[in-house]
Design an enzyme around this catalytic site. Structure first.
Site, PDB file in Angstrom:
ATOM      1  N   ASN A   1      20.554  17.538 -11.303  1.00 32.81           N
ATOM      2  CA  ASN A   1      19.576  18.633 -11.388  1.00 32.81           C
ATOM      3  C   ASN A   1      20.355  19.931 -11.597  1.00 32.81           C
ATOM      4  OD1 ASN A   1      17.584  20.499 -11.108  1.00 32.81           O
ATOM      5  ND2 ASN A   1      17.135  20.075  -8.952  1.00 32.81           N
TER       6      ASN A   1
ATOM      7  N   LYS B   1      19.236  22.772 -12.356  1.00 35.69           N
ATOM      8  CA  LYS B   1      18.497  23.986 -11.969  1.00 35.69           C
ATOM      9  C   LYS B   1      18.660  25.048 -13.070  1.00 35.69           C
ATOM     10  CE  LYS B   1      19.099  22.530  -7.250  1.00 35.69           C
ATOM     11  NZ  LYS B   1      19.172  22.877  -5.832  1.00 35.69           N
TER      12      LYS B   1
ATOM     13  N   HIS C   1       9.820  19.819  -6.771  1.00 38.85           N
ATOM     14  CA  HIS C   1      11.087  20.193  -6.132  1.00 38.85           C
ATOM     15  C   HIS C   1      10.829  21.315  -5.131  1.00 38.85           C
ATOM     16  CE1 HIS C   1      15.081  21.821  -5.523  1.00 38.85           C
ATOM     17  NE2 HIS C   1      15.544  20.652  -5.922  1.00 38.85           N
TER      18      HIS C   1
ATOM     19  N   GLU D   1      12.308  23.930  -4.417  1.00 46.15           N
ATOM     20  CA  GLU D   1      12.440  25.316  -4.911  1.00 46.15           C
ATOM     21  C   GLU D   1      11.183  25.734  -5.661  1.00 46.15           C
ATOM     22  OE1 GLU D   1      16.216  24.654  -6.788  1.00 46.15           O
ATOM     23  OE2 GLU D   1      17.114  24.509  -4.800  1.00 46.15           O
TER      24      GLU D   1
ATOM     25  N   GLU E   1      14.455  15.161  -0.146  1.00 48.45           N
ATOM     26  CA  GLU E   1      15.436  16.238  -0.057  1.00 48.45           C
ATOM     27  C   GLU E   1      15.055  17.173   1.085  1.00 48.45           C
ATOM     28  OE1 GLU E   1      17.386  16.995  -4.151  1.00 48.45           O
ATOM     29  OE2 GLU E   1      15.444  17.938  -4.191  1.00 48.45           O
TER      30      GLU E   1
ATOM     31  N   GLY F   1      21.782  22.750  -1.196  1.00 48.65           N
ATOM     32  CA  GLY F   1      22.661  23.858  -1.547  1.00 48.65           C
ATOM     33  C   GLY F   1      23.338  24.522  -0.353  1.00 48.65           C
TER      34      GLY F   1
ATOM     35  N   SER G   1      23.006  18.497  -0.857  1.00 49.21           N
ATOM     36  CA  SER G   1      24.447  18.608  -0.642  1.00 49.21           C
ATOM     37  C   SER G   1      25.195  17.286  -0.826  1.00 49.21           C
ATOM     38  CB  SER G   1      24.739  19.213   0.737  1.00 49.21           C
ATOM     39  OG  SER G   1      24.234  20.544   0.804  1.00 49.21           O
TER      40      SER G   1
HETATM   41  P1  PGA Z   1      22.264  20.342  -3.970  1.00 47.83           P
HETATM   42  O1  PGA Z   1      20.796  20.361  -4.636  1.00 47.83           O
HETATM   43  O2  PGA Z   1      22.895  19.026  -4.341  1.00 47.83           O
HETATM   44  O3  PGA Z   1      22.969  21.507  -4.576  1.00 47.83           O
HETATM   45  O4  PGA Z   1      22.060  20.476  -2.499  1.00 47.83           O
HETATM   46  C1  PGA Z   1      20.023  19.204  -4.652  1.00 47.83           C
HETATM   47  C2  PGA Z   1      18.674  19.481  -5.293  1.00 47.83           C
HETATM   48  O5  PGA Z   1      18.096  20.548  -5.034  1.00 47.83           O
HETATM   49  O6  PGA Z   1      18.149  18.652  -6.042  1.00 47.83           O
END
Ligand code: PGA
Length: 245
Positions: free
Chosen positions: A7, A9, A93, A95, A161, A167, A206
């Site tokens: 992903n 982003k 997601h 976000e 998640e 993140g 993460s």
């Molecule tokens: P991350 O993001 O691996 O940077 O924690 C995962 C995601 O949001 O899909």
């Protein structure tokens, strides 16, 4: 089936995508039963479609609109992402739930539209830290999954998640992942019957090449949805190698 989905982003330009694919495709050895996917920003979809043509790498969109066409400035339809080379789409997601007011009410028509278009939806679910601390994790996940039977998805994947792990470098513990993935599996079989036993459930938050092997050993974990670590082609290759081991 196992899946490792990058992903990206809102990261990378065309030159980064080109460098990424050059590294990836020079060393990638596809393994039976392990799917590699990349979810880039929209403008990079045609770029990646061209670069990955002839490889088994699948293209995901990070989102799409439920309506087929019309006056929705700034939006992109399921048919358009498919036309740009996608076979699958991330939906819900955290976000997008946090910044773009995505809710179960907006996600249900999106899942239906994705299935109607022949795209595979990957529904992302997860609790915030406040919800976990208040002991609401399983209730939140139950509510987020409850839209599935209405959508009658043909071929679906789930990504769990925990919002507090995205993140942050703070990965969920094996015990936390095990508890939640077993719960999701149980919910899926309750909601979808026998088909629910087959739905891949990914972990995200993460994930790195250092922690992924341990996560992959947790029952009901069928791969990873990876943000930060997936921006680097050699780390993505390592994750694919771990999934195939
Ligand atoms: P991350 O993001 O691996 O940077 O924690 C995962 C995601 O949001 O899909």
């Amino acid at each position: 089936m196992k899946l490792v989905i990058a992903n990206w982003k809102m990261n990378h330009l065309r030159r980064d995508a080109e460098a990424f694919c050059a590294t990836l495709l020079a060393s990638y050895k596809p393994v039976e039963g392990v799917v590699a996917g990349i979810a880039p920003p929209y403008p990079l979809l045609p770029v990646l479609a061209r670069l990955c043509a002839g490889s088994p790498v699948r293209l995901y969109a990070q989102n799409a609109h439920a309506e087929a066409r019309g006056a929705y400035t700034g939006e992109v339809s399921m048919a358009q992402i498919q036309d740009a080379g996608c076979t699958a789409v991330l939906l819900g997601h955290s976000e997008r739930r946090q910044y773009c007011a995505e809710t179960e009410a907006t996600l249900l028509p999106k899942i239906k539209a994705a299935c109607a278009q022949g795209l595979l939806p990957m529904l992302c679910i997860g609790e915030t830290l406040a919800q976990r601390d208040a002991n609401e994790t399983l209730d939140v996940l139950r509510r987020q999954l409850a839209i599935l039977p209405e959508a009658a998805p043909e071929s679906l994947a789930i990504a769990y998640e925990p919002v507090w792990a995205i993140g942050t470098g703070r990965v969920a513990t094996v015990a936390q992942i095990a508890e939640v993935h077993a719960f999701i599996r149980k919910e899926l079989t309750t909601l979808l019957g026998a088909a629910g036993a087959e739905v891949p459930i990914l972990y995200g938050g993460s994930v790195t090449p250092d922690n992924f092997a341990e996560i992959m050993r947790v029952p009901h974990v069928a791969g990873g949805l990876v943000g930060g670590a997936s921006l680097d082609a050699s780390k993505f290759l390592k994750l694919l190698e771990i999934a195939g081991a």
